[in-house]
Design a protein around this motif. Structure first.
Motif, short mmCIF file in Angstrom:
data_model
loop_
_atom_site.label_atom_id
_atom_site.label_comp_id
_atom_site.label_asym_id
_atom_site.label_seq_id
_atom_site.Cartn_x
_atom_site.Cartn_y
_atom_site.Cartn_z
N MET A 11 -74.00 99.98 66.54
CA MET A 11 -73.50 98.62 66.79
C MET A 11 -73.04 98.04 65.45
SD MET A 11 -76.60 97.28 69.23
CE MET A 11 -77.86 97.17 67.96
N ASP A 12 -71.76 98.20 65.14
CA ASP A 12 -71.27 97.78 63.83
C ASP A 12 -70.23 96.67 63.96
OD1 ASP A 12 -71.24 97.84 61.09
OD2 ASP A 12 -69.95 99.61 60.93
N GLY A 13 -70.14 95.84 62.95
CA GLY A 13 -69.07 94.84 62.89
C GLY A 13 -69.53 93.40 63.09
N ASN A 14 -70.83 93.19 63.11
CA ASN A 14 -71.31 91.80 63.29
C ASN A 14 -70.86 90.90 62.13
OD1 ASN A 14 -72.67 92.85 65.45
ND2 ASN A 14 -74.72 92.68 64.57
N GLY A 15 -70.93 91.45 60.92
CA GLY A 15 -70.55 90.67 59.74
C GLY A 15 -69.08 90.31 59.77
N ARG A 16 -68.23 91.29 60.12
CA ARG A 16 -66.78 91.05 60.18
C ARG A 16 -66.45 90.02 61.26
NH1 ARG A 16 -65.59 97.37 59.91
NH2 ARG A 16 -67.87 97.33 60.02
N TRP A 17 -67.14 90.12 62.38
CA TRP A 17 -66.91 89.18 63.48
C TRP A 17 -67.16 87.75 62.99
CZ3 TRP A 17 -69.66 85.46 66.12
CH2 TRP A 17 -69.18 85.08 67.38
N LYS A 62 -81.31 97.52 51.87
CA LYS A 62 -80.65 97.24 50.58
C LYS A 62 -79.83 95.95 50.63
CE LYS A 62 -79.54 102.03 50.15
NZ LYS A 62 -78.38 102.91 50.06
N ARG A 63 -79.69 95.36 51.80
CA ARG A 63 -78.92 94.11 51.89
C ARG A 63 -79.72 92.95 51.28
NH1 ARG A 63 -75.64 94.30 57.64
NH2 ARG A 63 -74.84 96.42 57.34
N PRO A 64 -79.05 91.84 50.99
CA PRO A 64 -79.79 90.69 50.42
C PRO A 64 -80.96 90.30 51.32
CG PRO A 64 -77.41 90.27 50.44
CD PRO A 64 -77.62 91.55 51.19
MG MG Z 1 -71.55 97.50 59.09
#
Ligand code: MG
Ligand code: IPE
Ligand code: IPE
Length: 232
Positions: A11-17, A62-64
């Motif tokens: 499930m990728d792309g939440n940040g871009r959305w 590794k994310r903030p």
């Molecule tokens: Mg991603």
């Protein structure tokens, strides 16, 4: 039409959305949780037995800290909120990954929901949390080595079947279909052993925009594939 027995989703792309809308990343994760609900419901309606969703990788730590904290809060809320829905729809919840890495309150919510839904017989929703395919393989190797050292198994008896029984996924068949949203053509350390012969469907759609219709499309494409498993 053949319905895949097991579907796995990156499930990728939440940040871009969220970025496209000028919103904080967490808003994308919140909307992504809605997609999990819709897709789980669709799987249950269509008779998919297992749905494994990659919700958080070991590398995502590794994310903030602000983002990982927000994700853990969201996860706990999601589990608590979903429990009545899971019960109503006869869905079973399970999890794979290094669950001990999760905050205690998350682990408690997860344990409670897993126990409460253990007897349900529709789709099993498997959350991959603090999951790493390589770490899972290492854990399995370590387990086998310990058993061999204790004389409980003969190293010569280690085969694919025995190895498989030491993975977090020991109770589930390998995925038939892998879906990745947001267009990236990589596995990002997901189910490395289990995806050996899985059909891959990548869509440009961002995860928060992915819904029931998109799932149906992925299954239709899956039906056009010829699975040869190395044979002719
Ligand atoms: Mg991603
Ligand atoms: C997927 O969305 C959710 C998680 C990895 C937790 P991302 O957060 O990776 O969204 P993008 O890739 O930055 O758009
Ligand atoms: C994969 O997405 C992990 C999850 C969906 C939980 P990422 O966004 O972490 O993957 P990369 O960094 O693009 O490979």
């Amino acid at each position: 039409m053949t319905v895949p027995r097991h579907i796995a989703i990156i499930m990728d792309g939440n940040g871009r959305w969220a970025r496209e809308r000028g919103l904080p990343r967490v808003a994308g994760h919140q909307q992504g949780a809605e997609s999990v609900r819709a897709v789980t419901e669709a799987c249950s309606e269509m008779g998919v037995e297992f749905l494994t969703v990659y919700a958080f990788s070991t590398e995502n730590w590794k994310r903030p800290k602000a983002e990982t904290d927000a994700l853990m809060v969201l996860l706990e809320h999601f589990i608590e909120q979903e429990l009545p829905v899971l019960q109503k729809n006869n869905l079973r919840l399970r999890a794979i990954g290094r669950l001990r890495d999760l905050p205690q309150s998350c682990q408690d919510a997860l344990d409670a929901a897993i126990k409460a839904t253990a007897g349900n017989t529709s789709t099993t929703l498997i959350l991959a949390l603090s999951y790493s395919g390589r770490a899972e393989i290492i854990d399995a190797v370590r387990g086998l080595c310990e058993e061999a050292a204790n004389g409980r198994i003969d190293p010569a008896s280690v085969d694919e079947e025995l190895f498989q029984r030491h993975l977090h996924t020991r109770d589930y068949p390998d995925p038939d279909l892998l879906i990745r949203t947001s267009g990236e053509m990589r596995l990002s350390n997901f189910l490395l052993w289990q995806l050996s012969y899985t059909e891959i469907f990548v869509t440009e759609k961002l995860w928060p925009d992915f819904g029931k219709e998109d799932l149906r499309e992925a299954i239709a494409v899956f039906n056009q594939r010829e699975r040869r498993f190395g044979a002719l």
